[in-house]
Write a protein that holds these residues in place. Structure first.
Motif, short mmCIF file in Angstrom:
data_model
loop_
_atom_site.label_atom_id
_atom_site.label_comp_id
_atom_site.label_asym_id
_atom_site.label_seq_id
_atom_site.Cartn_x
_atom_site.Cartn_y
_atom_site.Cartn_z
N ILE A 52 0.82 -1.22 0.00
CA ILE A 52 0.00 0.00 0.00
C ILE A 52 0.85 1.27 0.00
O ILE A 52 0.50 2.26 -0.62
CB ILE A 52 -1.02 -0.01 1.17
N GLU A 53 2.00 1.22 0.67
CA GLU A 53 2.89 2.39 0.70
C GLU A 53 3.40 2.71 -0.71
O GLU A 53 3.46 3.87 -1.10
CB GLU A 53 4.07 2.17 1.65
N ASP A 54 3.74 1.66 -1.47
CA ASP A 54 4.18 1.86 -2.85
C ASP A 54 3.07 2.48 -3.70
O ASP A 54 3.33 3.34 -4.55
CB ASP A 54 4.60 0.52 -3.48
N ALA A 55 1.85 2.04 -3.47
CA ALA A 55 0.71 2.58 -4.23
C ALA A 55 0.53 4.07 -3.94
O ALA A 55 0.34 4.87 -4.86
CB ALA A 55 -0.56 1.80 -3.89
N PHE A 56 0.58 4.45 -2.67
CA PHE A 56 0.44 5.86 -2.32
C PHE A 56 1.59 6.68 -2.91
O PHE A 56 1.39 7.79 -3.40
CB PHE A 56 0.38 6.06 -0.80
N GLU A 57 2.79 6.14 -2.84
CA GLU A 57 3.96 6.84 -3.35
C GLU A 57 3.87 7.04 -4.87
O GLU A 57 4.20 8.10 -5.39
CB GLU A 57 5.24 6.07 -3.00
N HIS A 58 3.40 6.04 -5.56
CA HIS A 58 3.32 6.13 -7.01
C HIS A 58 2.18 7.04 -7.48
O HIS A 58 2.37 7.91 -8.32
CB HIS A 58 3.16 4.75 -7.64
N PHE A 59 0.98 6.81 -6.96
CA PHE A 59 -0.20 7.51 -7.46
C PHE A 59 -0.42 8.88 -6.82
O PHE A 59 -1.09 9.73 -7.40
CB PHE A 59 -1.44 6.64 -7.30
N LYS A 60 0.11 9.09 -5.60
CA LYS A 60 -0.05 10.37 -4.89
C LYS A 60 -1.51 10.86 -4.98
O LYS A 60 -1.80 11.89 -5.55
CB LYS A 60 0.90 11.43 -5.45
N PRO A 61 -2.43 10.10 -4.39
CA PRO A 61 -3.85 10.46 -4.52
C PRO A 61 -4.16 11.81 -3.88
O PRO A 61 -3.64 12.16 -2.82
CB PRO A 61 -4.58 9.33 -3.80
N LYS A 62 -5.00 12.54 -4.57
CA LYS A 62 -5.47 13.84 -4.08
C LYS A 62 -6.83 14.10 -4.71
O LYS A 62 -7.18 13.50 -5.72
CB LYS A 62 -4.48 14.94 -4.44
N HIS A 80 -4.75 15.88 0.11
CA HIS A 80 -3.72 14.93 -0.31
C HIS A 80 -3.72 13.74 0.64
O HIS A 80 -3.90 13.90 1.83
CB HIS A 80 -2.34 15.60 -0.28
N PHE A 81 -3.50 12.56 0.08
CA PHE A 81 -3.51 11.34 0.87
C PHE A 81 -2.17 10.63 0.70
O PHE A 81 -1.79 10.29 -0.42
CB PHE A 81 -4.66 10.42 0.44
N GLY A 82 -1.47 10.40 1.80
CA GLY A 82 -0.17 9.75 1.75
C GLY A 82 -0.17 8.39 2.40
O GLY A 82 0.79 7.64 2.26
N GLU A 83 -1.25 8.08 3.11
CA GLU A 83 -1.38 6.77 3.75
C GLU A 83 -2.85 6.57 4.11
O GLU A 83 -3.65 7.50 4.06
CB GLU A 83 -0.49 6.67 4.99
N ILE A 84 -3.20 5.35 4.48
CA ILE A 84 -4.59 5.02 4.79
C ILE A 84 -5.14 5.91 5.90
O ILE A 84 -6.29 6.34 5.85
CB ILE A 84 -4.71 3.53 5.19
N ARG A 85 -4.32 6.22 6.90
CA ARG A 85 -4.79 7.04 8.03
C ARG A 85 -5.25 8.42 7.59
O ARG A 85 -6.00 9.08 8.29
CB ARG A 85 -3.69 7.18 9.08
N ASP A 86 -4.80 8.90 6.43
CA ASP A 86 -5.20 10.22 5.95
C ASP A 86 -6.68 10.29 5.58
O ASP A 86 -7.22 11.37 5.40
CB ASP A 86 -4.35 10.64 4.75
N GLY A 92 -13.41 14.11 14.16
CA GLY A 92 -12.64 15.36 14.22
C GLY A 92 -11.23 15.18 14.74
O GLY A 92 -10.45 16.12 14.76
N LYS A 93 -10.87 13.95 15.14
CA LYS A 93 -9.54 13.71 15.70
C LYS A 93 -8.63 13.01 14.70
O LYS A 93 -7.48 12.76 15.00
CB LYS A 93 -9.64 12.88 16.97
N GLY A 94 -9.14 12.66 13.54
CA GLY A 94 -8.38 11.90 12.57
C GLY A 94 -7.52 12.76 11.67
O GLY A 94 -7.54 14.00 11.73
N ARG A 95 -6.77 12.11 10.82
CA ARG A 95 -5.82 12.78 9.95
C ARG A 95 -6.50 13.59 8.85
O ARG A 95 -5.95 14.55 8.37
CB ARG A 95 -4.89 11.75 9.31
N LEU A 96 -7.72 13.21 8.44
CA LEU A 96 -8.43 13.95 7.41
C LEU A 96 -8.65 15.40 7.86
O LEU A 96 -8.39 16.33 7.12
CB LEU A 96 -9.77 13.28 7.08
N VAL A 97 -9.08 15.56 9.09
CA VAL A 97 -9.30 16.90 9.64
C VAL A 97 -7.97 17.60 9.86
O VAL A 97 -7.81 18.78 9.53
CB VAL A 97 -10.11 16.82 10.96
#
Length: 155
Positions: A52-62, A80-86, A92-97
């Motif tokens: 999954i880390e390789d997928a985020f690094e390659h595609f750089k989802p946003k 921008h999303f760099g890992e699943i936690r994003d 309101g306590k998560g990485r998305l916020v």
């Protein structure tokens, strides 16, 4: 062969001959497009992605999103999303916020309002002032005067 309810597919991977794994009953699989720059019908085949880390690094989802503020105006932001936690909002306590400037600001306003409300609930004199309309107007004028002073000091 009957398909299991939580199975994605029974089709084996042609190269590795592995089958798609079961999804745990307490998990949710969410599939969506998190990039706006992909042309439909022209998927990219990438072989060097092993986790999954390789997928985020390659595609750089946003994704570009438009929030609506308290006045009904539009606030545009790119998430921008760099890992699943994003993707986690987590009340309101998560990485998305945390990763969103607009959502972080809204969260800070909510927390400030909660602190003010708690202070009012715990302060008997202030509660008495707020019950009387004349006292409430005097307090409002005093607070407005202090706010004006603070704004002048910032200039």
């Amino acid at each position: 062969m009957a398909m299991k309810e939580n199975f994605i597919s029974m089709a084996p991977d042609e190269q590795s001959n592995a089958k798609v794994s079961l999804i745990d009953q307490n998990k949710t699989l969410m599939i969506d497009q998190y990039t706006s720059d992909v042309e439909p019908g022209n998927p990219e085949f990438v072989e060097d992605i092993h986790n999954i880390e390789d997928a985020f690094e390659h595609f750089k989802p946003k994704v570009d999103v438009t929030f609506t503020d308290e006045n009904g105006g539009a606030v545009e932001e790119t998430l921008h999303f760099g890992e699943i936690r994003d993707f986690e909002a987590n009340g309101g306590k998560g990485r998305l916020v945390e990763n969103s400037q607009y959502l972080s600001g809204v969260k800070m306003q909510i927390e400030t309002n909660q602190k003010i409300r708690k202070s009012i609930e715990q302060n008997r004199k202030l509660r008495e002032i707020l019950k009387d309309a004349e006292s409430r107007d005097e307090l409002k004028a005093m607070l407005q005067s202090m706010l004006n002073e603070l704004n002048e000091a910032d200039k």
